[in-house]
Design a protein around this motif. Structure first.
Motif, mmCIF file in Angstrom:
data_model
loop_
_atom_site.group_PDB
_atom_site.id
_atom_site.type_symbol
_atom_site.label_atom_id
_atom_site.label_comp_id
_atom_site.label_asym_id
_atom_site.label_seq_id
_atom_site.Cartn_x
_atom_site.Cartn_y
_atom_site.Cartn_z
ATOM 1 N N GLY A 57 0.811 -1.229 0.000
ATOM 2 C CA GLY A 57 0.000 0.000 0.000
ATOM 3 C C GLY A 57 0.836 1.266 0.000
ATOM 4 N N THR A 64 1.591 3.733 2.144
ATOM 5 C CA THR A 64 2.609 4.040 3.161
ATOM 6 C C THR A 64 3.838 3.158 2.986
ATOM 7 O OG1 THR A 64 0.906 3.010 4.529
ATOM 8 C CG2 THR A 64 1.801 5.086 5.319
ATOM 9 N N ASP A 97 -5.978 -3.069 -3.562
ATOM 10 C CA ASP A 97 -6.252 -4.373 -2.936
ATOM 11 C C ASP A 97 -7.019 -5.260 -3.925
ATOM 12 O OD1 ASP A 97 -5.253 -3.344 -0.531
ATOM 13 O OD2 ASP A 97 -7.237 -2.801 0.219
ATOM 14 N N PHE A 135 0.323 -6.368 2.089
ATOM 15 C CA PHE A 135 1.235 -5.725 3.043
ATOM 16 C C PHE A 135 0.794 -4.280 3.258
ATOM 17 C CE2 PHE A 135 3.933 -9.193 1.627
ATOM 18 C CZ PHE A 135 4.624 -9.538 2.793
ATOM 19 N N THR A 136 0.648 -3.901 4.559
ATOM 20 C CA THR A 136 0.206 -2.546 4.859
ATOM 21 C C THR A 136 1.005 -1.992 6.034
ATOM 22 O OG1 THR A 136 -1.761 -1.203 5.302
ATOM 23 C CG2 THR A 136 -1.766 -3.429 6.236
ATOM 24 N N VAL A 184 -0.006 -1.758 9.255
ATOM 25 C CA VAL A 184 -0.337 -2.363 10.556
ATOM 26 C C VAL A 184 -0.189 -3.884 10.406
ATOM 27 C CG1 VAL A 184 -1.870 -0.524 11.390
ATOM 28 C CG2 VAL A 184 -2.810 -2.345 9.953
ATOM 29 N N GLY A 239 -2.100 -6.437 10.694
ATOM 30 C CA GLY A 239 -3.185 -7.295 10.247
ATOM 31 C C GLY A 239 -4.504 -6.614 10.510
ATOM 32 N N VAL A 240 -5.561 -7.426 10.610
ATOM 33 C CA VAL A 240 -6.888 -6.883 10.903
ATOM 34 C C VAL A 240 -7.064 -6.932 12.425
ATOM 35 C CG1 VAL A 240 -9.362 -7.141 10.544
ATOM 36 C CG2 VAL A 240 -7.744 -7.776 8.710
ATOM 37 N N ASP A 272 -9.717 -0.082 14.474
ATOM 38 C CA ASP A 272 -8.556 0.608 13.901
ATOM 39 C C ASP A 272 -7.544 0.878 15.025
ATOM 40 O OD1 ASP A 272 -6.734 2.394 12.884
ATOM 41 O OD2 ASP A 272 -8.214 3.502 11.714
ATOM 42 N N ASN A 315 -5.172 2.700 15.192
ATOM 43 C CA ASN A 315 -4.836 4.121 15.338
ATOM 44 C C ASN A 315 -5.892 4.873 16.147
ATOM 45 O OD1 ASN A 315 -2.318 4.221 13.923
ATOM 46 N ND2 ASN A 315 -3.499 3.788 12.063
ATOM 47 N N MET A 338 -17.062 -5.666 7.695
ATOM 48 C CA MET A 338 -16.199 -4.652 8.322
ATOM 49 C C MET A 338 -15.676 -3.659 7.284
ATOM 50 S SD MET A 338 -14.150 -6.554 11.446
ATOM 51 C CE MET A 338 -13.042 -5.207 11.820
ATOM 52 N N GLN A 371 -10.905 0.365 6.692
ATOM 53 C CA GLN A 371 -10.230 0.717 5.444
ATOM 54 C C GLN A 371 -9.093 -0.244 5.085
ATOM 55 O OE1 GLN A 371 -8.337 4.134 6.806
ATOM 56 N NE2 GLN A 371 -6.999 4.422 5.061
ATOM 57 N N VAL A 372 -8.728 -1.121 6.015
ATOM 58 C CA VAL A 372 -7.564 -1.990 5.806
ATOM 59 C C VAL A 372 -7.691 -2.881 4.558
ATOM 60 C CG1 VAL A 372 -8.393 -3.735 7.465
ATOM 61 C CG2 VAL A 372 -5.952 -3.540 7.000
HETATM 62 P P1 ADP Z 1 -2.630 0.861 2.485
HETATM 63 O O1 ADP Z 1 -2.115 2.193 2.075
HETATM 64 O O2 ADP Z 1 -1.544 -0.116 2.845
HETATM 65 O O3 ADP Z 1 -3.648 0.286 1.541
HETATM 66 P P2 ADP Z 1 -4.754 1.721 4.245
HETATM 67 O O4 ADP Z 1 -4.528 3.057 4.864
HETATM 68 O O5 ADP Z 1 -5.693 1.645 3.091
HETATM 69 O O6 ADP Z 1 -3.339 1.107 3.891
HETATM 70 O O7 ADP Z 1 -5.259 0.671 5.349
HETATM 71 C C1 ADP Z 1 -4.521 0.487 6.532
HETATM 72 C C2 ADP Z 1 -5.145 1.308 7.655
HETATM 73 O O8 ADP Z 1 -6.452 0.808 7.917
HETATM 74 C C3 ADP Z 1 -4.442 1.227 8.974
HETATM 75 O O9 ADP Z 1 -3.370 2.123 9.072
HETATM 76 C C4 ADP Z 1 -5.558 1.500 9.972
HETATM 77 O O10 ADP Z 1 -5.518 2.847 10.425
HETATM 78 C C5 ADP Z 1 -6.831 1.324 9.166
HETATM 79 N N1 ADP Z 1 -7.790 0.390 9.797
HETATM 80 C C6 ADP Z 1 -9.115 0.666 9.992
HETATM 81 N N2 ADP Z 1 -9.715 -0.348 10.618
HETATM 82 C C7 ADP Z 1 -8.788 -1.312 10.831
HETATM 83 C C8 ADP Z 1 -8.814 -2.601 11.437
HETATM 84 N N3 ADP Z 1 -9.939 -3.122 11.950
HETATM 85 N N4 ADP Z 1 -7.661 -3.320 11.490
HETATM 86 C C9 ADP Z 1 -6.526 -2.818 10.955
HETATM 87 N N5 ADP Z 1 -6.436 -1.584 10.368
HETATM 88 C C10 ADP Z 1 -7.541 -0.832 10.304
#
Ligand code: ADP
Ligand code: ASP
Ligand code: MG
Length: 407
Positions: free
Chosen positions: A7, A9, A151, A169-170, A172, A174-175, A179, A181, A200, A206-207
């Protein structure tokens, strides 16, 4: 063969691109690898802003042409960084990947993937680095798949190539139950069913992009969500509900801040009215959620209230105002201050008290509920933006999502 997706980041800077290249190169030592990348950092947001500076209402075809370049930049840079590691790679755009979509801009669905070219490169021993988030219409115009759509590129390629896994790969590990954060004590879920993840994602986690989860469920792709900055961590695996080893009544709490609500007031109560109103919205490709129809004392009129994405509010309001004057309704109300807080869990339907407990806990915390909707595995409350994050924490605490034994 495996698909690995990185992703925004994860590819935010050249240093991070080099880190991603080393993860891909390591995997390529024992697997055939297709890597899918997002645009660097906030590039997509920046490009959207530029487009709105160039034009008040950017042409949708040109907007897609512009946005797709973000992913093309990172794909080419990742391929160069792989070359530097003596791992031969080729970057491909959506069209070069053979990804055909509907002829709709900004949120096109993939209709076909012709994998011939990708397979040819893989057979030549190359790593394919795919630009995520994009495809092409049958006429050859560039389209994008909707925000977060890389994704979906990854899972769609995994399905078309019959890959054994698709690793997302992101930033955080995992799920989580919420969130991380927003709720620092959120717990990592080792596994989650496609159904729960889909719900969800649809209500704000948003993950993963909802369309990616839908495709994974349909093709039974074992998707793993993993951390680019801790690649040894196992992360979360998506599986069929029948393969879940752990039963839990509530999986997680989500928040969707991109919400608004609209009401059409005192609509005549006669057959066909709801069809007319929501038909008008559908014509403008606006989907409505949390629909509530309430009757008035004299019973000849109804109020109909519903939520839409905040970015659809103006379009929806205009369509609704037209419908109001056509049907003889009294008027339209709009409220932008709406966030949707939801709990999702396969066990919700067995526990009739969950909804009441959620509403009471929010009430005790002084959080007003504007609207409510439920499905078999979800309960959602619309609240004011200022209360949204606190509501997530209150509900997460209520169901002890951080306390139970780690799974
Ligand atoms: P990427 O740029 O890798 O696609 P995203 O910003 O789209 O990443 O998704 C990752 C983010 O999703 C995390 O940094 C987190 O803040 C957010 N997020 C929201 N809900 C969840 C959750 N239930 N579990 C993990 N991350 C979550
Ligand atoms: N770059 C796109 C976005 O920011 C797609 C993605 O990252 O998945 O929405
Ligand atoms: Mg994303």
């Amino acid at each position: 063969m495996i698909v690995q997706k990185f992703g925004g980041t994860s590819v935010k800077s050249l240093a991070r691109i080099k880190n991603v290249a080393s993860i891909i190169a390591r995997a390529a030592q024992h697997d055939t690898v297709v890597a899918v990348v997002s645009a660097m950092g906030d590039t997509t947001d920046y490009l959207v802003k530029l487009a709105h500076q160039a034009s008040g209402a950017p042409n949708r075809r040109e907007l897609d042409a512009l946005l797709a370049t973000g992913e093309q930049i990172s794909a080419a840079l990742v391929a160069m960084a792989l070359d530097e590691l003596n791992a031969r790679a080729v970057s491909l755009t959506g069209a070069q990947l053979g990804i055909t979509t509907e002829t709709i801009h900004a949120a096109a669905r993939i209709v076909d993937i012709n994998t011939a070219r990708v397979r040819r490169h893989l057979d030549q021993g190359l790593i394919v680095v795919a630009a995520g988030f994009q495809g092409t219409t049958p006429d050859g115009d560039t389209t994008t798949l909707g925000r977060g759509g890389s994704d979906t590129t990854a899972v769609a390629l995994a399905a078309a190539l019959e890959a054994s896994t698709c690793d997302i790969f992101t930033d955080v590990s995992g799920v989580f139950t919420a969130d991380p954060n927003i709720v620092p004590t959120a717990r990592l879920l080792k596994e989650i069913s496609y159904e729960e993840m889909l719900e969800m994602s649809r209500v704000g986690a948003q993950v993963l992009h909802p369309r990616a989860v839908e495709l994974a469920r349909k093709h039974k792709i074992p998707v793993r969500v993993r951390n680019t900055f801790d690649p040894e961590h196992e992360g979360t695996i998506l599986k069929g509900a029948d393969q879940m080893e752990i039963y839990r009544p509530v999986s997680g709490v989500t928040v969707d801040r991109d919400q608004a609500r609209l009401a059409i007031l005192k609509v005549p109560d006669r057959p066909g009215i709801a069809g007319e109103i929501f038909g008008a919205l559908a014509e403008h490709r606006v989907s409505a959620d949390m629909i509530i129809q309430a009757f008035h004392e004299d019973r000849s009129v109804n109020d109909i209230t519903f939520t839409v994405k905040r970015s659809d509010l103006e379009t929806a309001r205009r369509a609704l105002e037209e419908a109001a004057s056509r049907t003889g309704a009294e008027g339209v109300l709009a409220d932008e201050d709406v966030s949707k807080v939801s709990i999702v869990g396969a066990g919700l339907m067995d526990q009739p008290d969950v909804a009441a407990r959620m509403f009471s806990a929010l009430g005790k915390a002084g959080i007003n509920i504007k609207m409510i909707s439920t499905s078999e595995i979800r309960i959602s409350c619309a609240v004011s933006d200022k209360d949204a994050e606190r509501a997530v924490r209150v509900v997460h605490d209520l169901f002890h999502l951080d306390e139970r034994a780690p799974d």
